[in-house]
Design an enzyme around this catalytic site. Structure first.
Site, PDB file in Angstrom:
ATOM      1  N   GLU A  62      -1.825  77.405  20.216  1.00 30.21           N
ATOM      2  CA  GLU A  62      -0.619  77.347  19.389  1.00 30.21           C
ATOM      3  C   GLU A  62       0.266  76.154  19.727  1.00 30.21           C
ATOM      4  OE1 GLU A  62      -1.742  80.012  20.902  1.00 30.21           O
ATOM      5  OE2 GLU A  62      -1.890  81.682  19.477  1.00 30.21           O
ATOM      6  N   PHE A 124       2.718  96.391  22.729  1.00 36.45           N
ATOM      7  CA  PHE A 124       1.684  95.385  22.948  1.00 36.45           C
ATOM      8  C   PHE A 124       2.062  94.087  22.221  1.00 36.45           C
ATOM      9  CE2 PHE A 124      -2.373  93.454  21.497  1.00 36.45           C
ATOM     10  CZ  PHE A 124      -2.769  92.975  22.741  1.00 36.45           C
ATOM     11  N   GLN A 125       2.026  92.994  22.938  1.00 35.87           N
ATOM     12  CA  GLN A 125       2.358  91.657  22.429  1.00 35.87           C
ATOM     13  C   GLN A 125       3.781  91.573  21.877  1.00 35.87           C
ATOM     14  OE1 GLN A 125      -0.950  90.224  19.983  1.00 35.87           O
ATOM     15  NE2 GLN A 125      -1.902  89.466  21.871  1.00 35.87           N
ATOM     16  N   LYS A 174       6.021  92.995  11.709  1.00 36.21           N
ATOM     17  CA  LYS A 174       4.848  93.298  10.882  1.00 36.21           C
ATOM     18  C   LYS A 174       5.176  94.251   9.739  1.00 36.21           C
ATOM     19  CE  LYS A 174      -0.078  94.146  11.488  1.00 36.21           C
ATOM     20  NZ  LYS A 174      -1.140  94.370  12.484  1.00 36.21           N
TER      21      LYS A 174
END
Ligand SMILES: Cc1ncc(C[n+]2csc(CCOP(=O)(O)OP(=O)(O)O)c2C)c(N)n1
Lengths: 565, 86
Positions: A62, A124-125, A174
């Site tokens: 990235e 998570f993340q 999300k």
């Protein structure tokens, strides 16, 4: 003050997902390419991407997405766009954002985020991308409602470009990109017009008076020329005033570097002629530069006897480090055009500067039969001509590029000036080559720097980007070694890269043509091969590990205390 | 010497953190602050003190002014420092 004209994105009334709205917004902004890397939280956007007109470049890290977007922006003048997932994807972008922030490059970074209900739960993340990036973006948005996406994107693009350009970040949970929303009204997107600043007639008159009365004026310009699209105005002012000029690292190319009267780069690795002129001047006309410590050396002895006219697009830069006698903030191009450029008697001064430039011109007759990197770089830029674009890494080779290459436009010299990011060169070469396919884009890297983003050779291969890589290999972290030699009593600590891979073999393993150059006699053939190869090619250049960059102003010293070989 | 800077800005997520962060990063200590949400613009008043180095309050004000959503920046000089009684 930015005049804005409302435009209409579309007048859809059907339900669109947040991700589709992201793609709509990018298309509406005229984005052609995005650089990115997918992952869990950004998957809805990648899903929507396949049905769009956008061309996505899949990098292999990235950081490279951000650095390639940076170079794309520097060459096109339009914000570069990069895309990453949450957590490690976002943290990997940070160096690229900081790079763009320091060098005022417009960029829009888009990151996925865990779903809103999970935020704050160490999911998570999950990482606080908004918080981590706060110091290195102009602004950031955490989108809470998909219906806000069109307005936020329009604002983001406008703000990235406006005033002092820079990176902005949009974090997309999300659930927001997955949500379907009906956007009932025509989506009001705003297309930014160029800001209009009134000219300060009193300050202009004062500047004209100072210029007319100066006997030893110097024009000192920087990256603000390219940012303000002021090359034309700068060149016209230079030609009508005939005032000797010097550039910062970022200013190189705003005046063609081979124009008579241009004395070269100033500062730590500047030319003796440039530093001497600034040292001796009685008027410093600073345009789009910021008295950076690498340029000024010891600030209190920098142009110590000079009055200062400071012209900048960003009012916050004026008098930040050196008090201006005349301050002109606003449209740099308009200000330069409004200055009369009438000087007093400066012929003697011009002659002195020209004689100094000639007397202290770089020499290319280094003894030995090994490759002399400055001469090689000079030959490459001369052979490439006006289509040349150099993207550099950081270290000695970067300074040799600045000192010895010919640049005829600011877009020809892409370098990580403010942050000094090792690893910039290769991704920047990718971004530049995609932005200007007809240019001869050459990445000049060091054996330390190239390893920071070596994985991008795979990107070159994947898209068959015809980038030329000149890898100057001294088997050292050369710039650090030079400082240890000169300022740490030759106590060499962790700079020896004796165990480098065979770079030509490595490039071939990625499917890239490569060859090694280690004899001076082979330089003409190597330059010819480099520039005539149609696809990507890497020229691995072995040089003497003891080479240093000269001249050099020791850190903390005055620019008049230059060291020579 | 301390200075009080009054910043009016449009409310937005992270706006206060952004303001405070900028002041600290630009080399100023934050001695005190007062935050007043109001309809329309919000106001953050900060009493700041420069750390050693070439720092001009004018520069800090201009840096604050270019932040997104900031509508005005004003300054009151020479605010006496309030010391704790014990
Ligand atoms: C990411 C990063 N880490 C560390 C540095 C510090 N640094 C500056 S120049 C340099 C050496 C660069 O070595 P190389 O790329 O081989 O170039 P050379 O100086 O030998 O030409 C280092 C380590 C940096 N600028 N960037």
């Amino acid at each position: 003050m930015t005049a804005a004209s409302p435009a209409t994105l579309n007048s859809r009334t059907d339900a669109r997902s947040g991700a589709q709205l992201v793609i709509d917004a990018l298309e509406h902004e005229g984005v052609r390419r995005v650089f990115g890397y997918p992952g869990g939280a950004i998957m809805p956007v990648y899903d929507a991407l396949t049905a769009s007109s956008l061309k996505h470049i899949l990098v292999r890290h990235e950081q490279a997405a951000a650095l390639a977007a940076d170079a794309w922006a520097r060459v096109t003048g339009e914000p570069g766009v990069c895309l990453a997932t949450s957590g490690p994807g976002a943290t990997n972008l940070v160096t690229g954002l900081a790079n763009a922030f320091m060098d005022c490059v417009p960029m829009v970074a888009i990151t996925g985020q865990v779903a809103s209900p999970l935020m704050g739960t160490d999911a998570f993340q999950e990482i606080d991308t908004f918080g981590i990036t706060l110091p290195v973006v102009k602004h950031s948005w955490l989108v809470r409602d998909a219906a806000d996406i069109p307005d936020i994107f329009a604002e983001a693009f406008r703000f990235a470009r406006s005033g002092r350009p820079g990176p902005v970040l949009i974090d997309l949970p999300k659930d927001v990109t997955q949500a379907n929303v009906t956007v009932p009204r025509a989506l009001a997107c705003r297309t930014a017009a160029r800001a209009v600043f009134p000219l300060d007639a009193k300050a202009l008159a004062a500047a004209d008076r100072l210029i007319a009365s100066a006997r030893r004026p110097v024009l000192y310009f920087g990256g603000g020329i390219a940012l303000g699209q002021a090359e034309g105005a700068l060149r016209a002012f230079f030609q009508r005033s005939r005032i000797p000029a010097v550039a910062t690292l970022k200013g190189l190319g705003a005046l063609p570097t081979d124009w008579p009267g241009f004395l070269g780069m100033l500062g730590m690795h500047g030319t003796r002629a440039a530093n001497t002129a600034v040292n001796d001047c009685d008027l410093l006309i600073c345009v789009g530069a910021r008295f950076d410590d690498r340029a000024t050396g010891r600030l209190d002895s920098f142009a110590a006897n000079a009055r200062v006219i400071h012209i900048d697009g960003d009012a916050a830069e004026i008098s930040k480090l050196r008090k201006a006698d005349v301050a002109l903030a606003g449209d740099v191009s308009a200000i330069l055009s409004a200055l009369s450029g009438e000087t007093g008697e400066i012929e003697g001064w011009r002659r002195t500067c020209a004689e100094n430039a000639e007397r202290w011109a770089f020499r290319y007759d280094a003894p030995g039969s090994g490759v002399y990197a400055p001469a090689l770089l000079k030959q490459i830029s001369a052979a490439a001509g006006d289509s040349f674009i150099a993207t550099c890494d950081v270290g000695q080779h970067q300074m040799w590029v600045a000192q010895h290459c010919r640049f005829s436009r600011p877009q020809a010299h892409l370098t990580s000036a403010g942050l000094g990011t090792m690893g910039y060169g290769l991704p920047a070469g990718i971004g530049a080559a995609l932005a200007e396919p007809d240019a001869t884009v050459v990445t000049i890297s060091g054996d330390g720097s190239i390893m920071m983003n070596i994985q991008e050779l795979a990107t070159l291969r994947r898209y068959r980007i015809p980038l030329k890589i000149v890898l100057i290999d001294n088997a050292q972290l050369g710039m650090v070694r030079q400082w240890q030699e000169l300022f740490y009593e030759e106590n060499f600590s962790e700079v020896d890269l004796w165990d480098n891979p065979d770079f030509a073999e490595l490039a071939r393993a990625f499917g890239i043509e490569a060859f090694t150059l280690d004899r001076r006699a082979d330089v003409p053939g190597a330059v010819e091969r480099l520039l005539s190869t149609r696809g990507p090619v890497l020229c691995h250049v072995r040089i003497d590990p003891r080479e240093n960059v000269w001249p050099l102003v020791p850190p903390g010293k005055s620019n008049s205390d230059m060291m020579e070989a | 010497m301390t200075t009080q800077i009054d910043v009016d800005f449009l409310p937005a997520e992270g706006a206060v953190v952004r303001l405070i962060g900028l002041v600290e990063r630009r080399g100023y200590e934050l001695d005190a602050m007062n935050y007043v949400p109001a309809p329309g613009t919000h106001r953050l008043s900060m009493v700041v003190r420069p750390r050693p180095g070439p720092r001009r309050i004018e520069t800090l004000k201009a840096q604050i002014a270019r932040l997104y959503g900031v509508t005005s920046v004003s300054e009151m000089s020479a605010v006496p420092r309030l010391e704790a009684a014990s």
